[in-house]
Scaffold this motif. Structure first.
Motif, short mmCIF file in Angstrom:
data_model
loop_
_atom_site.label_atom_id
_atom_site.label_comp_id
_atom_site.label_asym_id
_atom_site.label_seq_id
_atom_site.Cartn_x
_atom_site.Cartn_y
_atom_site.Cartn_z
N GLU A 1 0.83 -1.20 0.00
CA GLU A 1 0.00 0.00 0.00
C GLU A 1 0.86 1.26 0.00
OE1 GLU A 1 -2.99 1.72 3.05
OE2 GLU A 1 -1.47 2.84 2.00
N ASP A 2 1.92 1.24 0.82
CA ASP A 2 2.84 2.39 0.82
C ASP A 2 3.38 2.64 -0.59
OD1 ASP A 2 2.47 2.67 3.47
OD2 ASP A 2 4.35 1.71 4.08
N ALA A 3 3.78 1.55 -1.25
CA ALA A 3 4.35 1.69 -2.59
C ALA A 3 3.31 2.25 -3.56
CB ALA A 3 4.86 0.34 -3.09
N PRO B 1 2.49 8.85 -8.12
CA PRO B 1 1.93 10.20 -8.16
C PRO B 1 0.49 10.22 -8.67
CG PRO B 1 3.74 9.93 -9.74
CD PRO B 1 3.72 8.72 -8.89
N VAL B 2 -0.27 11.16 -8.11
CA VAL B 2 -1.70 11.25 -8.42
C VAL B 2 -1.93 11.51 -9.91
CG1 VAL B 2 -3.83 12.49 -7.92
CG2 VAL B 2 -2.19 12.05 -6.11
N TYR B 3 -1.01 12.27 -10.55
CA TYR B 3 -1.28 12.64 -11.95
C TYR B 3 -1.32 11.42 -12.87
CZ TYR B 3 3.81 12.40 -12.72
OH TYR B 3 5.10 11.99 -12.80
N SER C 1 -5.02 8.30 -16.28
CA SER C 1 -5.74 7.10 -16.68
C SER C 1 -7.25 7.29 -16.52
CB SER C 1 -5.25 5.92 -15.83
OG SER C 1 -6.17 4.87 -15.89
N LEU C 2 -7.65 7.86 -15.40
CA LEU C 2 -9.09 8.04 -15.15
C LEU C 2 -9.69 9.02 -16.16
CD1 LEU C 2 -9.05 8.16 -11.25
CD2 LEU C 2 -9.94 6.33 -12.69
N ALA C 3 -8.88 10.01 -16.56
CA ALA C 3 -9.38 11.00 -17.51
C ALA C 3 -9.65 10.36 -18.87
CB ALA C 3 -8.38 12.14 -17.67
N ILE D 1 -0.25 -0.42 -10.16
CA ILE D 1 0.58 -1.57 -9.76
C ILE D 1 1.87 -1.66 -10.58
CG2 ILE D 1 0.69 -4.11 -9.77
CD1 ILE D 1 -1.94 -4.16 -8.41
N PRO D 2 1.80 -1.51 -11.93
CA PRO D 2 3.08 -1.54 -12.66
C PRO D 2 4.05 -0.43 -12.22
CG PRO D 2 1.25 -1.81 -14.18
CD PRO D 2 0.65 -1.51 -12.85
N SER D 3 3.52 0.76 -11.91
CA SER D 3 4.43 1.83 -11.49
C SER D 3 5.03 1.54 -10.12
CB SER D 3 3.71 3.17 -11.41
OG SER D 3 2.81 3.31 -12.45
N ALA D 4 4.27 0.84 -9.28
CA ALA D 4 4.74 0.57 -7.93
C ALA D 4 5.41 -0.79 -7.84
CB ALA D 4 3.57 0.64 -6.96
#
Lengths: 257, 299, 314
Positions: C186-188, C193-195, C200-202, C216-219
């Protein structure tokens, strides 16, 4: 300006964290007693770096080498010399930072701390000094009834004046202000600018500012720095109305920066 | 298009359920563990259970020597690990230069934190028990657990110190403080909440730890208390208790679990209940401390 | 009001050789050296661990050949006809670890995604510490739970489950490790970053797609190091397996039978009389060394992954 007593003087000072890259180069600058001097220039011009040489802040971040001198008068000692203890320099040169940074302790303890570091234990002296400095910083009226409450509860502007009071309590020879109002609202800023005129009666002030109007309003002398060089230094009136250098003129007229 | 959106929404809803389910699975397991232990063990809990020594007869056996032992061992552990751990944390955050020695110490602490607890027991057996001839005593157990929890205290001390912004340090130095004055008057007080949280969690880990004490040969049948530390006659204080044999709560519980008779399992559940209450209380304390200090210092 | 400067505030600059300055410098140096000694002593501990393990384990190999050690199919060092096949203990360790991870990794990861991407900050603030209580329960209590609660429960499903078995020990160990994995994962994920999420959501992606295809891939590196920590916890766990998995070394991967792990063997032998230098004494150090080797390898892998993340973050 009949008598211009120097409080300090920068002599041919160059500094950088690595020997290859100098952030400031060959600076020469007199600081006159009981005057306000402002350092202006675009971001990254080295004005904060220069300011932080005056109380050897750079020494906190590893082995550093200063080239050149900053002489403090009347002792006429080069405070950058390796034989001078940075702690003793900081005892004589106070500093106020960009962001208000009171300790998370009571208002009283914030101001008393500098005195305790100097080994002063006499309660009556500390009490007097706390009151005296808060008065000078124009904060006494607002906080006298709650000296022993947390400083964190104060507003941003009040916190910054507390930080000024904290620096004043130790009776510095020279007070450094690093963009003291950049984190404050216009009303608090005006408050602090008024304060400077009052303070210079008892202390010499060197201030870094981003705000040209502030420099014009409050400073007796202004130095313009650009890319690590000191371009021009003079009385504020002259710098802002009749600059000698083209780059200074470009900057104060807003052509860059 | 509409269909696609519907599908995505359904997917999200399903995953929300799956996520909630897996979280609940973990929490329900925890809960059933507590309930099971409480239901089996509660009838055994009584004043007599706390004030009786171990015994061959399950209904007479109690945890007197075990909780006294746990308390004394943890005291030794705390006295070793807290000063050493906090000092190390301070050194690494405030004093250490960026060089290979610092790097070595840091990597080493990371590795220590990952070593299985039982290997600490093996080291303690070789060094404390046989090399220093401390025998199977309270001091051996305390030192072993002290070394075991040292990395936890170091890491949490460092994390706590790191939350203090550098402008607070600069304010302090600008007033003419020495390094130690800065640490003692500011860094330590402002990080004390985080440090305390770490210490409490580490001590709760020490109280529940069994394996390393088994390898240093914790006796399981102890029907007496350690020598009292204070006496009526001079010299009034005695450190004999440090060298006395001991048992602790988790070992007493292990002893009862590994017996075949069911009556002893009831004792084990009761001891487990006491142990669980102790560690959960300590953890709750830690969470409370963290919460309090987070509200006190907002940077 | 303004008092004079006579009260000791002002002094000139001191000579470097002045007494006052010497005292201050010596005091600061003394404090620094004391703190350094504390920090350096941690290196001594590692040295102590490695040195004792090796010193006590190496004489074992004067009596037992490496071939016997690696390829014997039995581990009976205390019998009249001793056999020293370490692989029996290793297989027990691998088996219980594998069972534990097959519980902890999926559940830990899903829980982490749920907490990080589907919960509000307030709910997370409450649930995370509660979940971490799972890691606070003493392992001996988990051992009790596995032996006297989970095993009888499982016996209703698998009637021929022996009362000491790898399955129930592994499952309980898995639940125990969930918070280690979920917290770090979860920390990872929160460090992403939120952007990236907003990007993706945008584009119209669902929360689920964003979580699994972007976050998950970024973390990934952070999550991998969480898994590695989980593995090394499972390898070194002692009490659960010593209580619930049994004390019979067996070269088999049948989860329904009893087995013995490296750690459980150390406990078993330690409970008896253990004079220094005896064969039993030597074997627990051998088992300990093998265990240490395994965990150190996983720790190093974890650190490599973490330092790569930190470099990337810079």
């Amino acid at each position: 300006m009949v008598e211009k007593l120097k409080k300090a003087e920068v002599l041919n000072l160059s500094f950088g964290y690595s020997p290859a890259v100098k952030v400031i180069r060959s600076i020469n600058l007199p600081i006159y007693q009981n005057k306000v001097a402002a350092l202006i220039g675009p971001s990254g011009c080295g004005k904060s770096t220069l300011l932080r040489c005056f109380n050897r802040m750079h020494d906190l971040y590893g082995q550093v080498k200063y080239e050149g001198e900053i002489k403090l008068y009347p002792e006429s000692v080069n405070i950058l010399s390796t034989t001078v203890d940075p702690i003793e320099v900081r005892m004589k040169v106070g500093m106020v930072f960009q962001k208000p940074n009171p300790f998370p302790k009571s208002i009283f303890e914030n101001i008393a701390y500098g005195l305790r570091v100097r080994g002063i234990k006499k309660r009556s002296y500390i009490d007097d000094k706390v009151e005296d400095s808060l008065k000078k910083a124009g904060l006494w009226g607002e906080v006298s009834a709650r000296l022993h409450t947390s400083a964190a509860a104060l507003s941003g502007g009040q916190q910054q004046r507390l930080c000024i009071a904290r620096a004043l309590a130790t009776e510095p020879d020279l007070l450094l202000l690093d963009e003291p109002t950049s984190a404050l609202d216009p009303i608090s800023t005006a408050h602090i600018e008024e304060l400077l005129a009052e303070l210079k009666k008892s202390v010499t002030i060197l201030m870094v500012t981003h705000n040209l109007h502030q420099a014009a309003r409050t400073a007796d002398y202004t130095a313009f720095m650009y890319l690590g060089d000191l371009i021009e230094f003079g009385e504020s009136d002259q710098i802002f109305t009749n600059p000698k250098e083209q780059r200074t003129e470009n900057y104060i007229t807003g052509r860059f920066g | 298009m509409q269909k696609q959106v519907e599908r995505l929404k359904r997917q999200d809803a399903v995953f929300w359920l799956v996520g909630l389910g897996s979280l609940l699975f973990a929490l329900i397991t925890l809960l059933s563990l507590i309930v099971d232990m409480a239901m089996t063990g509660w009838p055994r809990i009584s004043a007599a259970f706390f004030m009786s020594f171990a015994s061959r007869f399950p209904e007479k056996a109690g945890i007197y020597s075990a909780w006294v032992g746990s308390l004394t061992v943890v005291m030794v552990t705390a006295m070793l690990a807290i000063p050493l751990g906090v000092a190390t944390g301070i050194y690494l955050e405030e004093y250490a230069g960026k060089n290979w020695l610092t790097k070595l110490i840091e990597i080493n602490i990371l590795n220590l934190a990952g070593i299985p607890s039982i290997t600490y027991g093996l080291m303690a057996l070789g060094i404390f028990v046989y090399h220093f001839q401390l025998g199977q005593s309270i001091i051996t157990a305390g030192l072993t657990l002290g070394l075991l929890i040292l990395p936890i205290i170091i890491v949490t001390t460092r994390e706590a110190i790191r939350t203090i912004p550098s402008h607070i340090r600069e304010a302090c130095y600008a007033l003419g403080s020495t390094k130690w004055q800065t640490v003692w008057n500011h860094i330590l007080p402002y990080s004390s909440g985080g440090i305390l949280t770490g210490v409490v969690i580490a001590l709760s880990r020490a109280i529940g730890e069994t394996a390393p004490l088994l390898t240093v040969g914790a006796l399981t049948f102890i029907a007496f208390l350690p020598t009292p530390p204070v006496m009526a006659e001079p010299p009034f204080v005695s450190f004999q208790w440090l060298l006395d044999p001991y048992t602790v709560m988790p070992i007493q519980m292990f002893n009862w679990v590994s017996r075949p008779q069911e009556e002893f399992h009831v004792n084990a559940a009761a001891a487990g209940l006491v142990l669980l209450t102790m560690t959960l209380l300590l953890n709750a304390t830690a969470i409370y401390i963290r919460y309090r200090f987070r509200r006190k210092y907002k940077w | 009001m303004r008092k004079g400067v006579s009260e000791g505030v002002k002094e000139g600059f001191s000579d470097p050789k002045s007494f006052k300055r010497r005292v201050r410098e010596v005091k600061e140096l003394l404090i620094k050296s004391m703190l350094f000694c504390c920090a350096a002593s941690s290196v001594l501990i590692t040295f102590g661990v490695v040195w004792t393990l090796l010193k006590e384990a190496l004489p074992f190999f004067q009596e037992v050949s490496l071939r016997q050690f690696l390829f014997d199919s039995e581990w009976t060092p205390l019998f009249e006809d001793p056999k020293y096949g370490i692989m029996t203990l290793v297989s027990g360790t691998v088996l219980t670890t594998a069972i534990a991870l097959s519980v902890a990794i999926p559940l830990g990861t899903i829980t982490a995604v749920f907490l990080s991407e589907y919960c509000s900050a307030r709910v997370r603030e409450v649930l995370k510490p509660v979940l971490e209580l799972l890691a606070a329960v003493p392992t001996v209590v988990y051992g009790y739970f596995a032996l006297l609660f989970i095993t009888p429960l499982l016996q209703k499903i698998f009637p021929d489950l022996s009362s000491f078995n790898a399955l129930s020990a592994g499952l309980v160990m898995g639940v125990m490790i969930i918070p280690y994995i979920s917290s770090l994962t979860e920390d990872a994920m929160r460090a992403v970053p939120v952007y990236l999420r907003e990007g993706s959501l945008a584009l119209g992606a669902s929360n689920f797609q964003t979580s699994f295809k972007v976050v998950i891939p970024s973390a990934f590196s952070g999550i991998a190091s969480a898994y590695v920590l989980g593995i090394s916890r499972a390898l070194g766990e002692t009490m659960v397996v010593a209580i619930a998995a049994g004390l019979q070394p067996r070269l088999s991967f049948n989860p329904l039978e009893s087995t013995e792990t490296l750690t459980a063997y150390i406990v078993q032998v330690s409970m008896g009389d253990l004079p220094q230098g005896s064969i039993g004494y030597k074997t627990i150090y051998v088992a300990g060394s093998v265990l240490l080797l395994f965990t150190l390898i996983f720790n190093l892998i974890g650190q490599r992954i973490r330092s790569r993340v930190e470099k990337k973050a810079k």
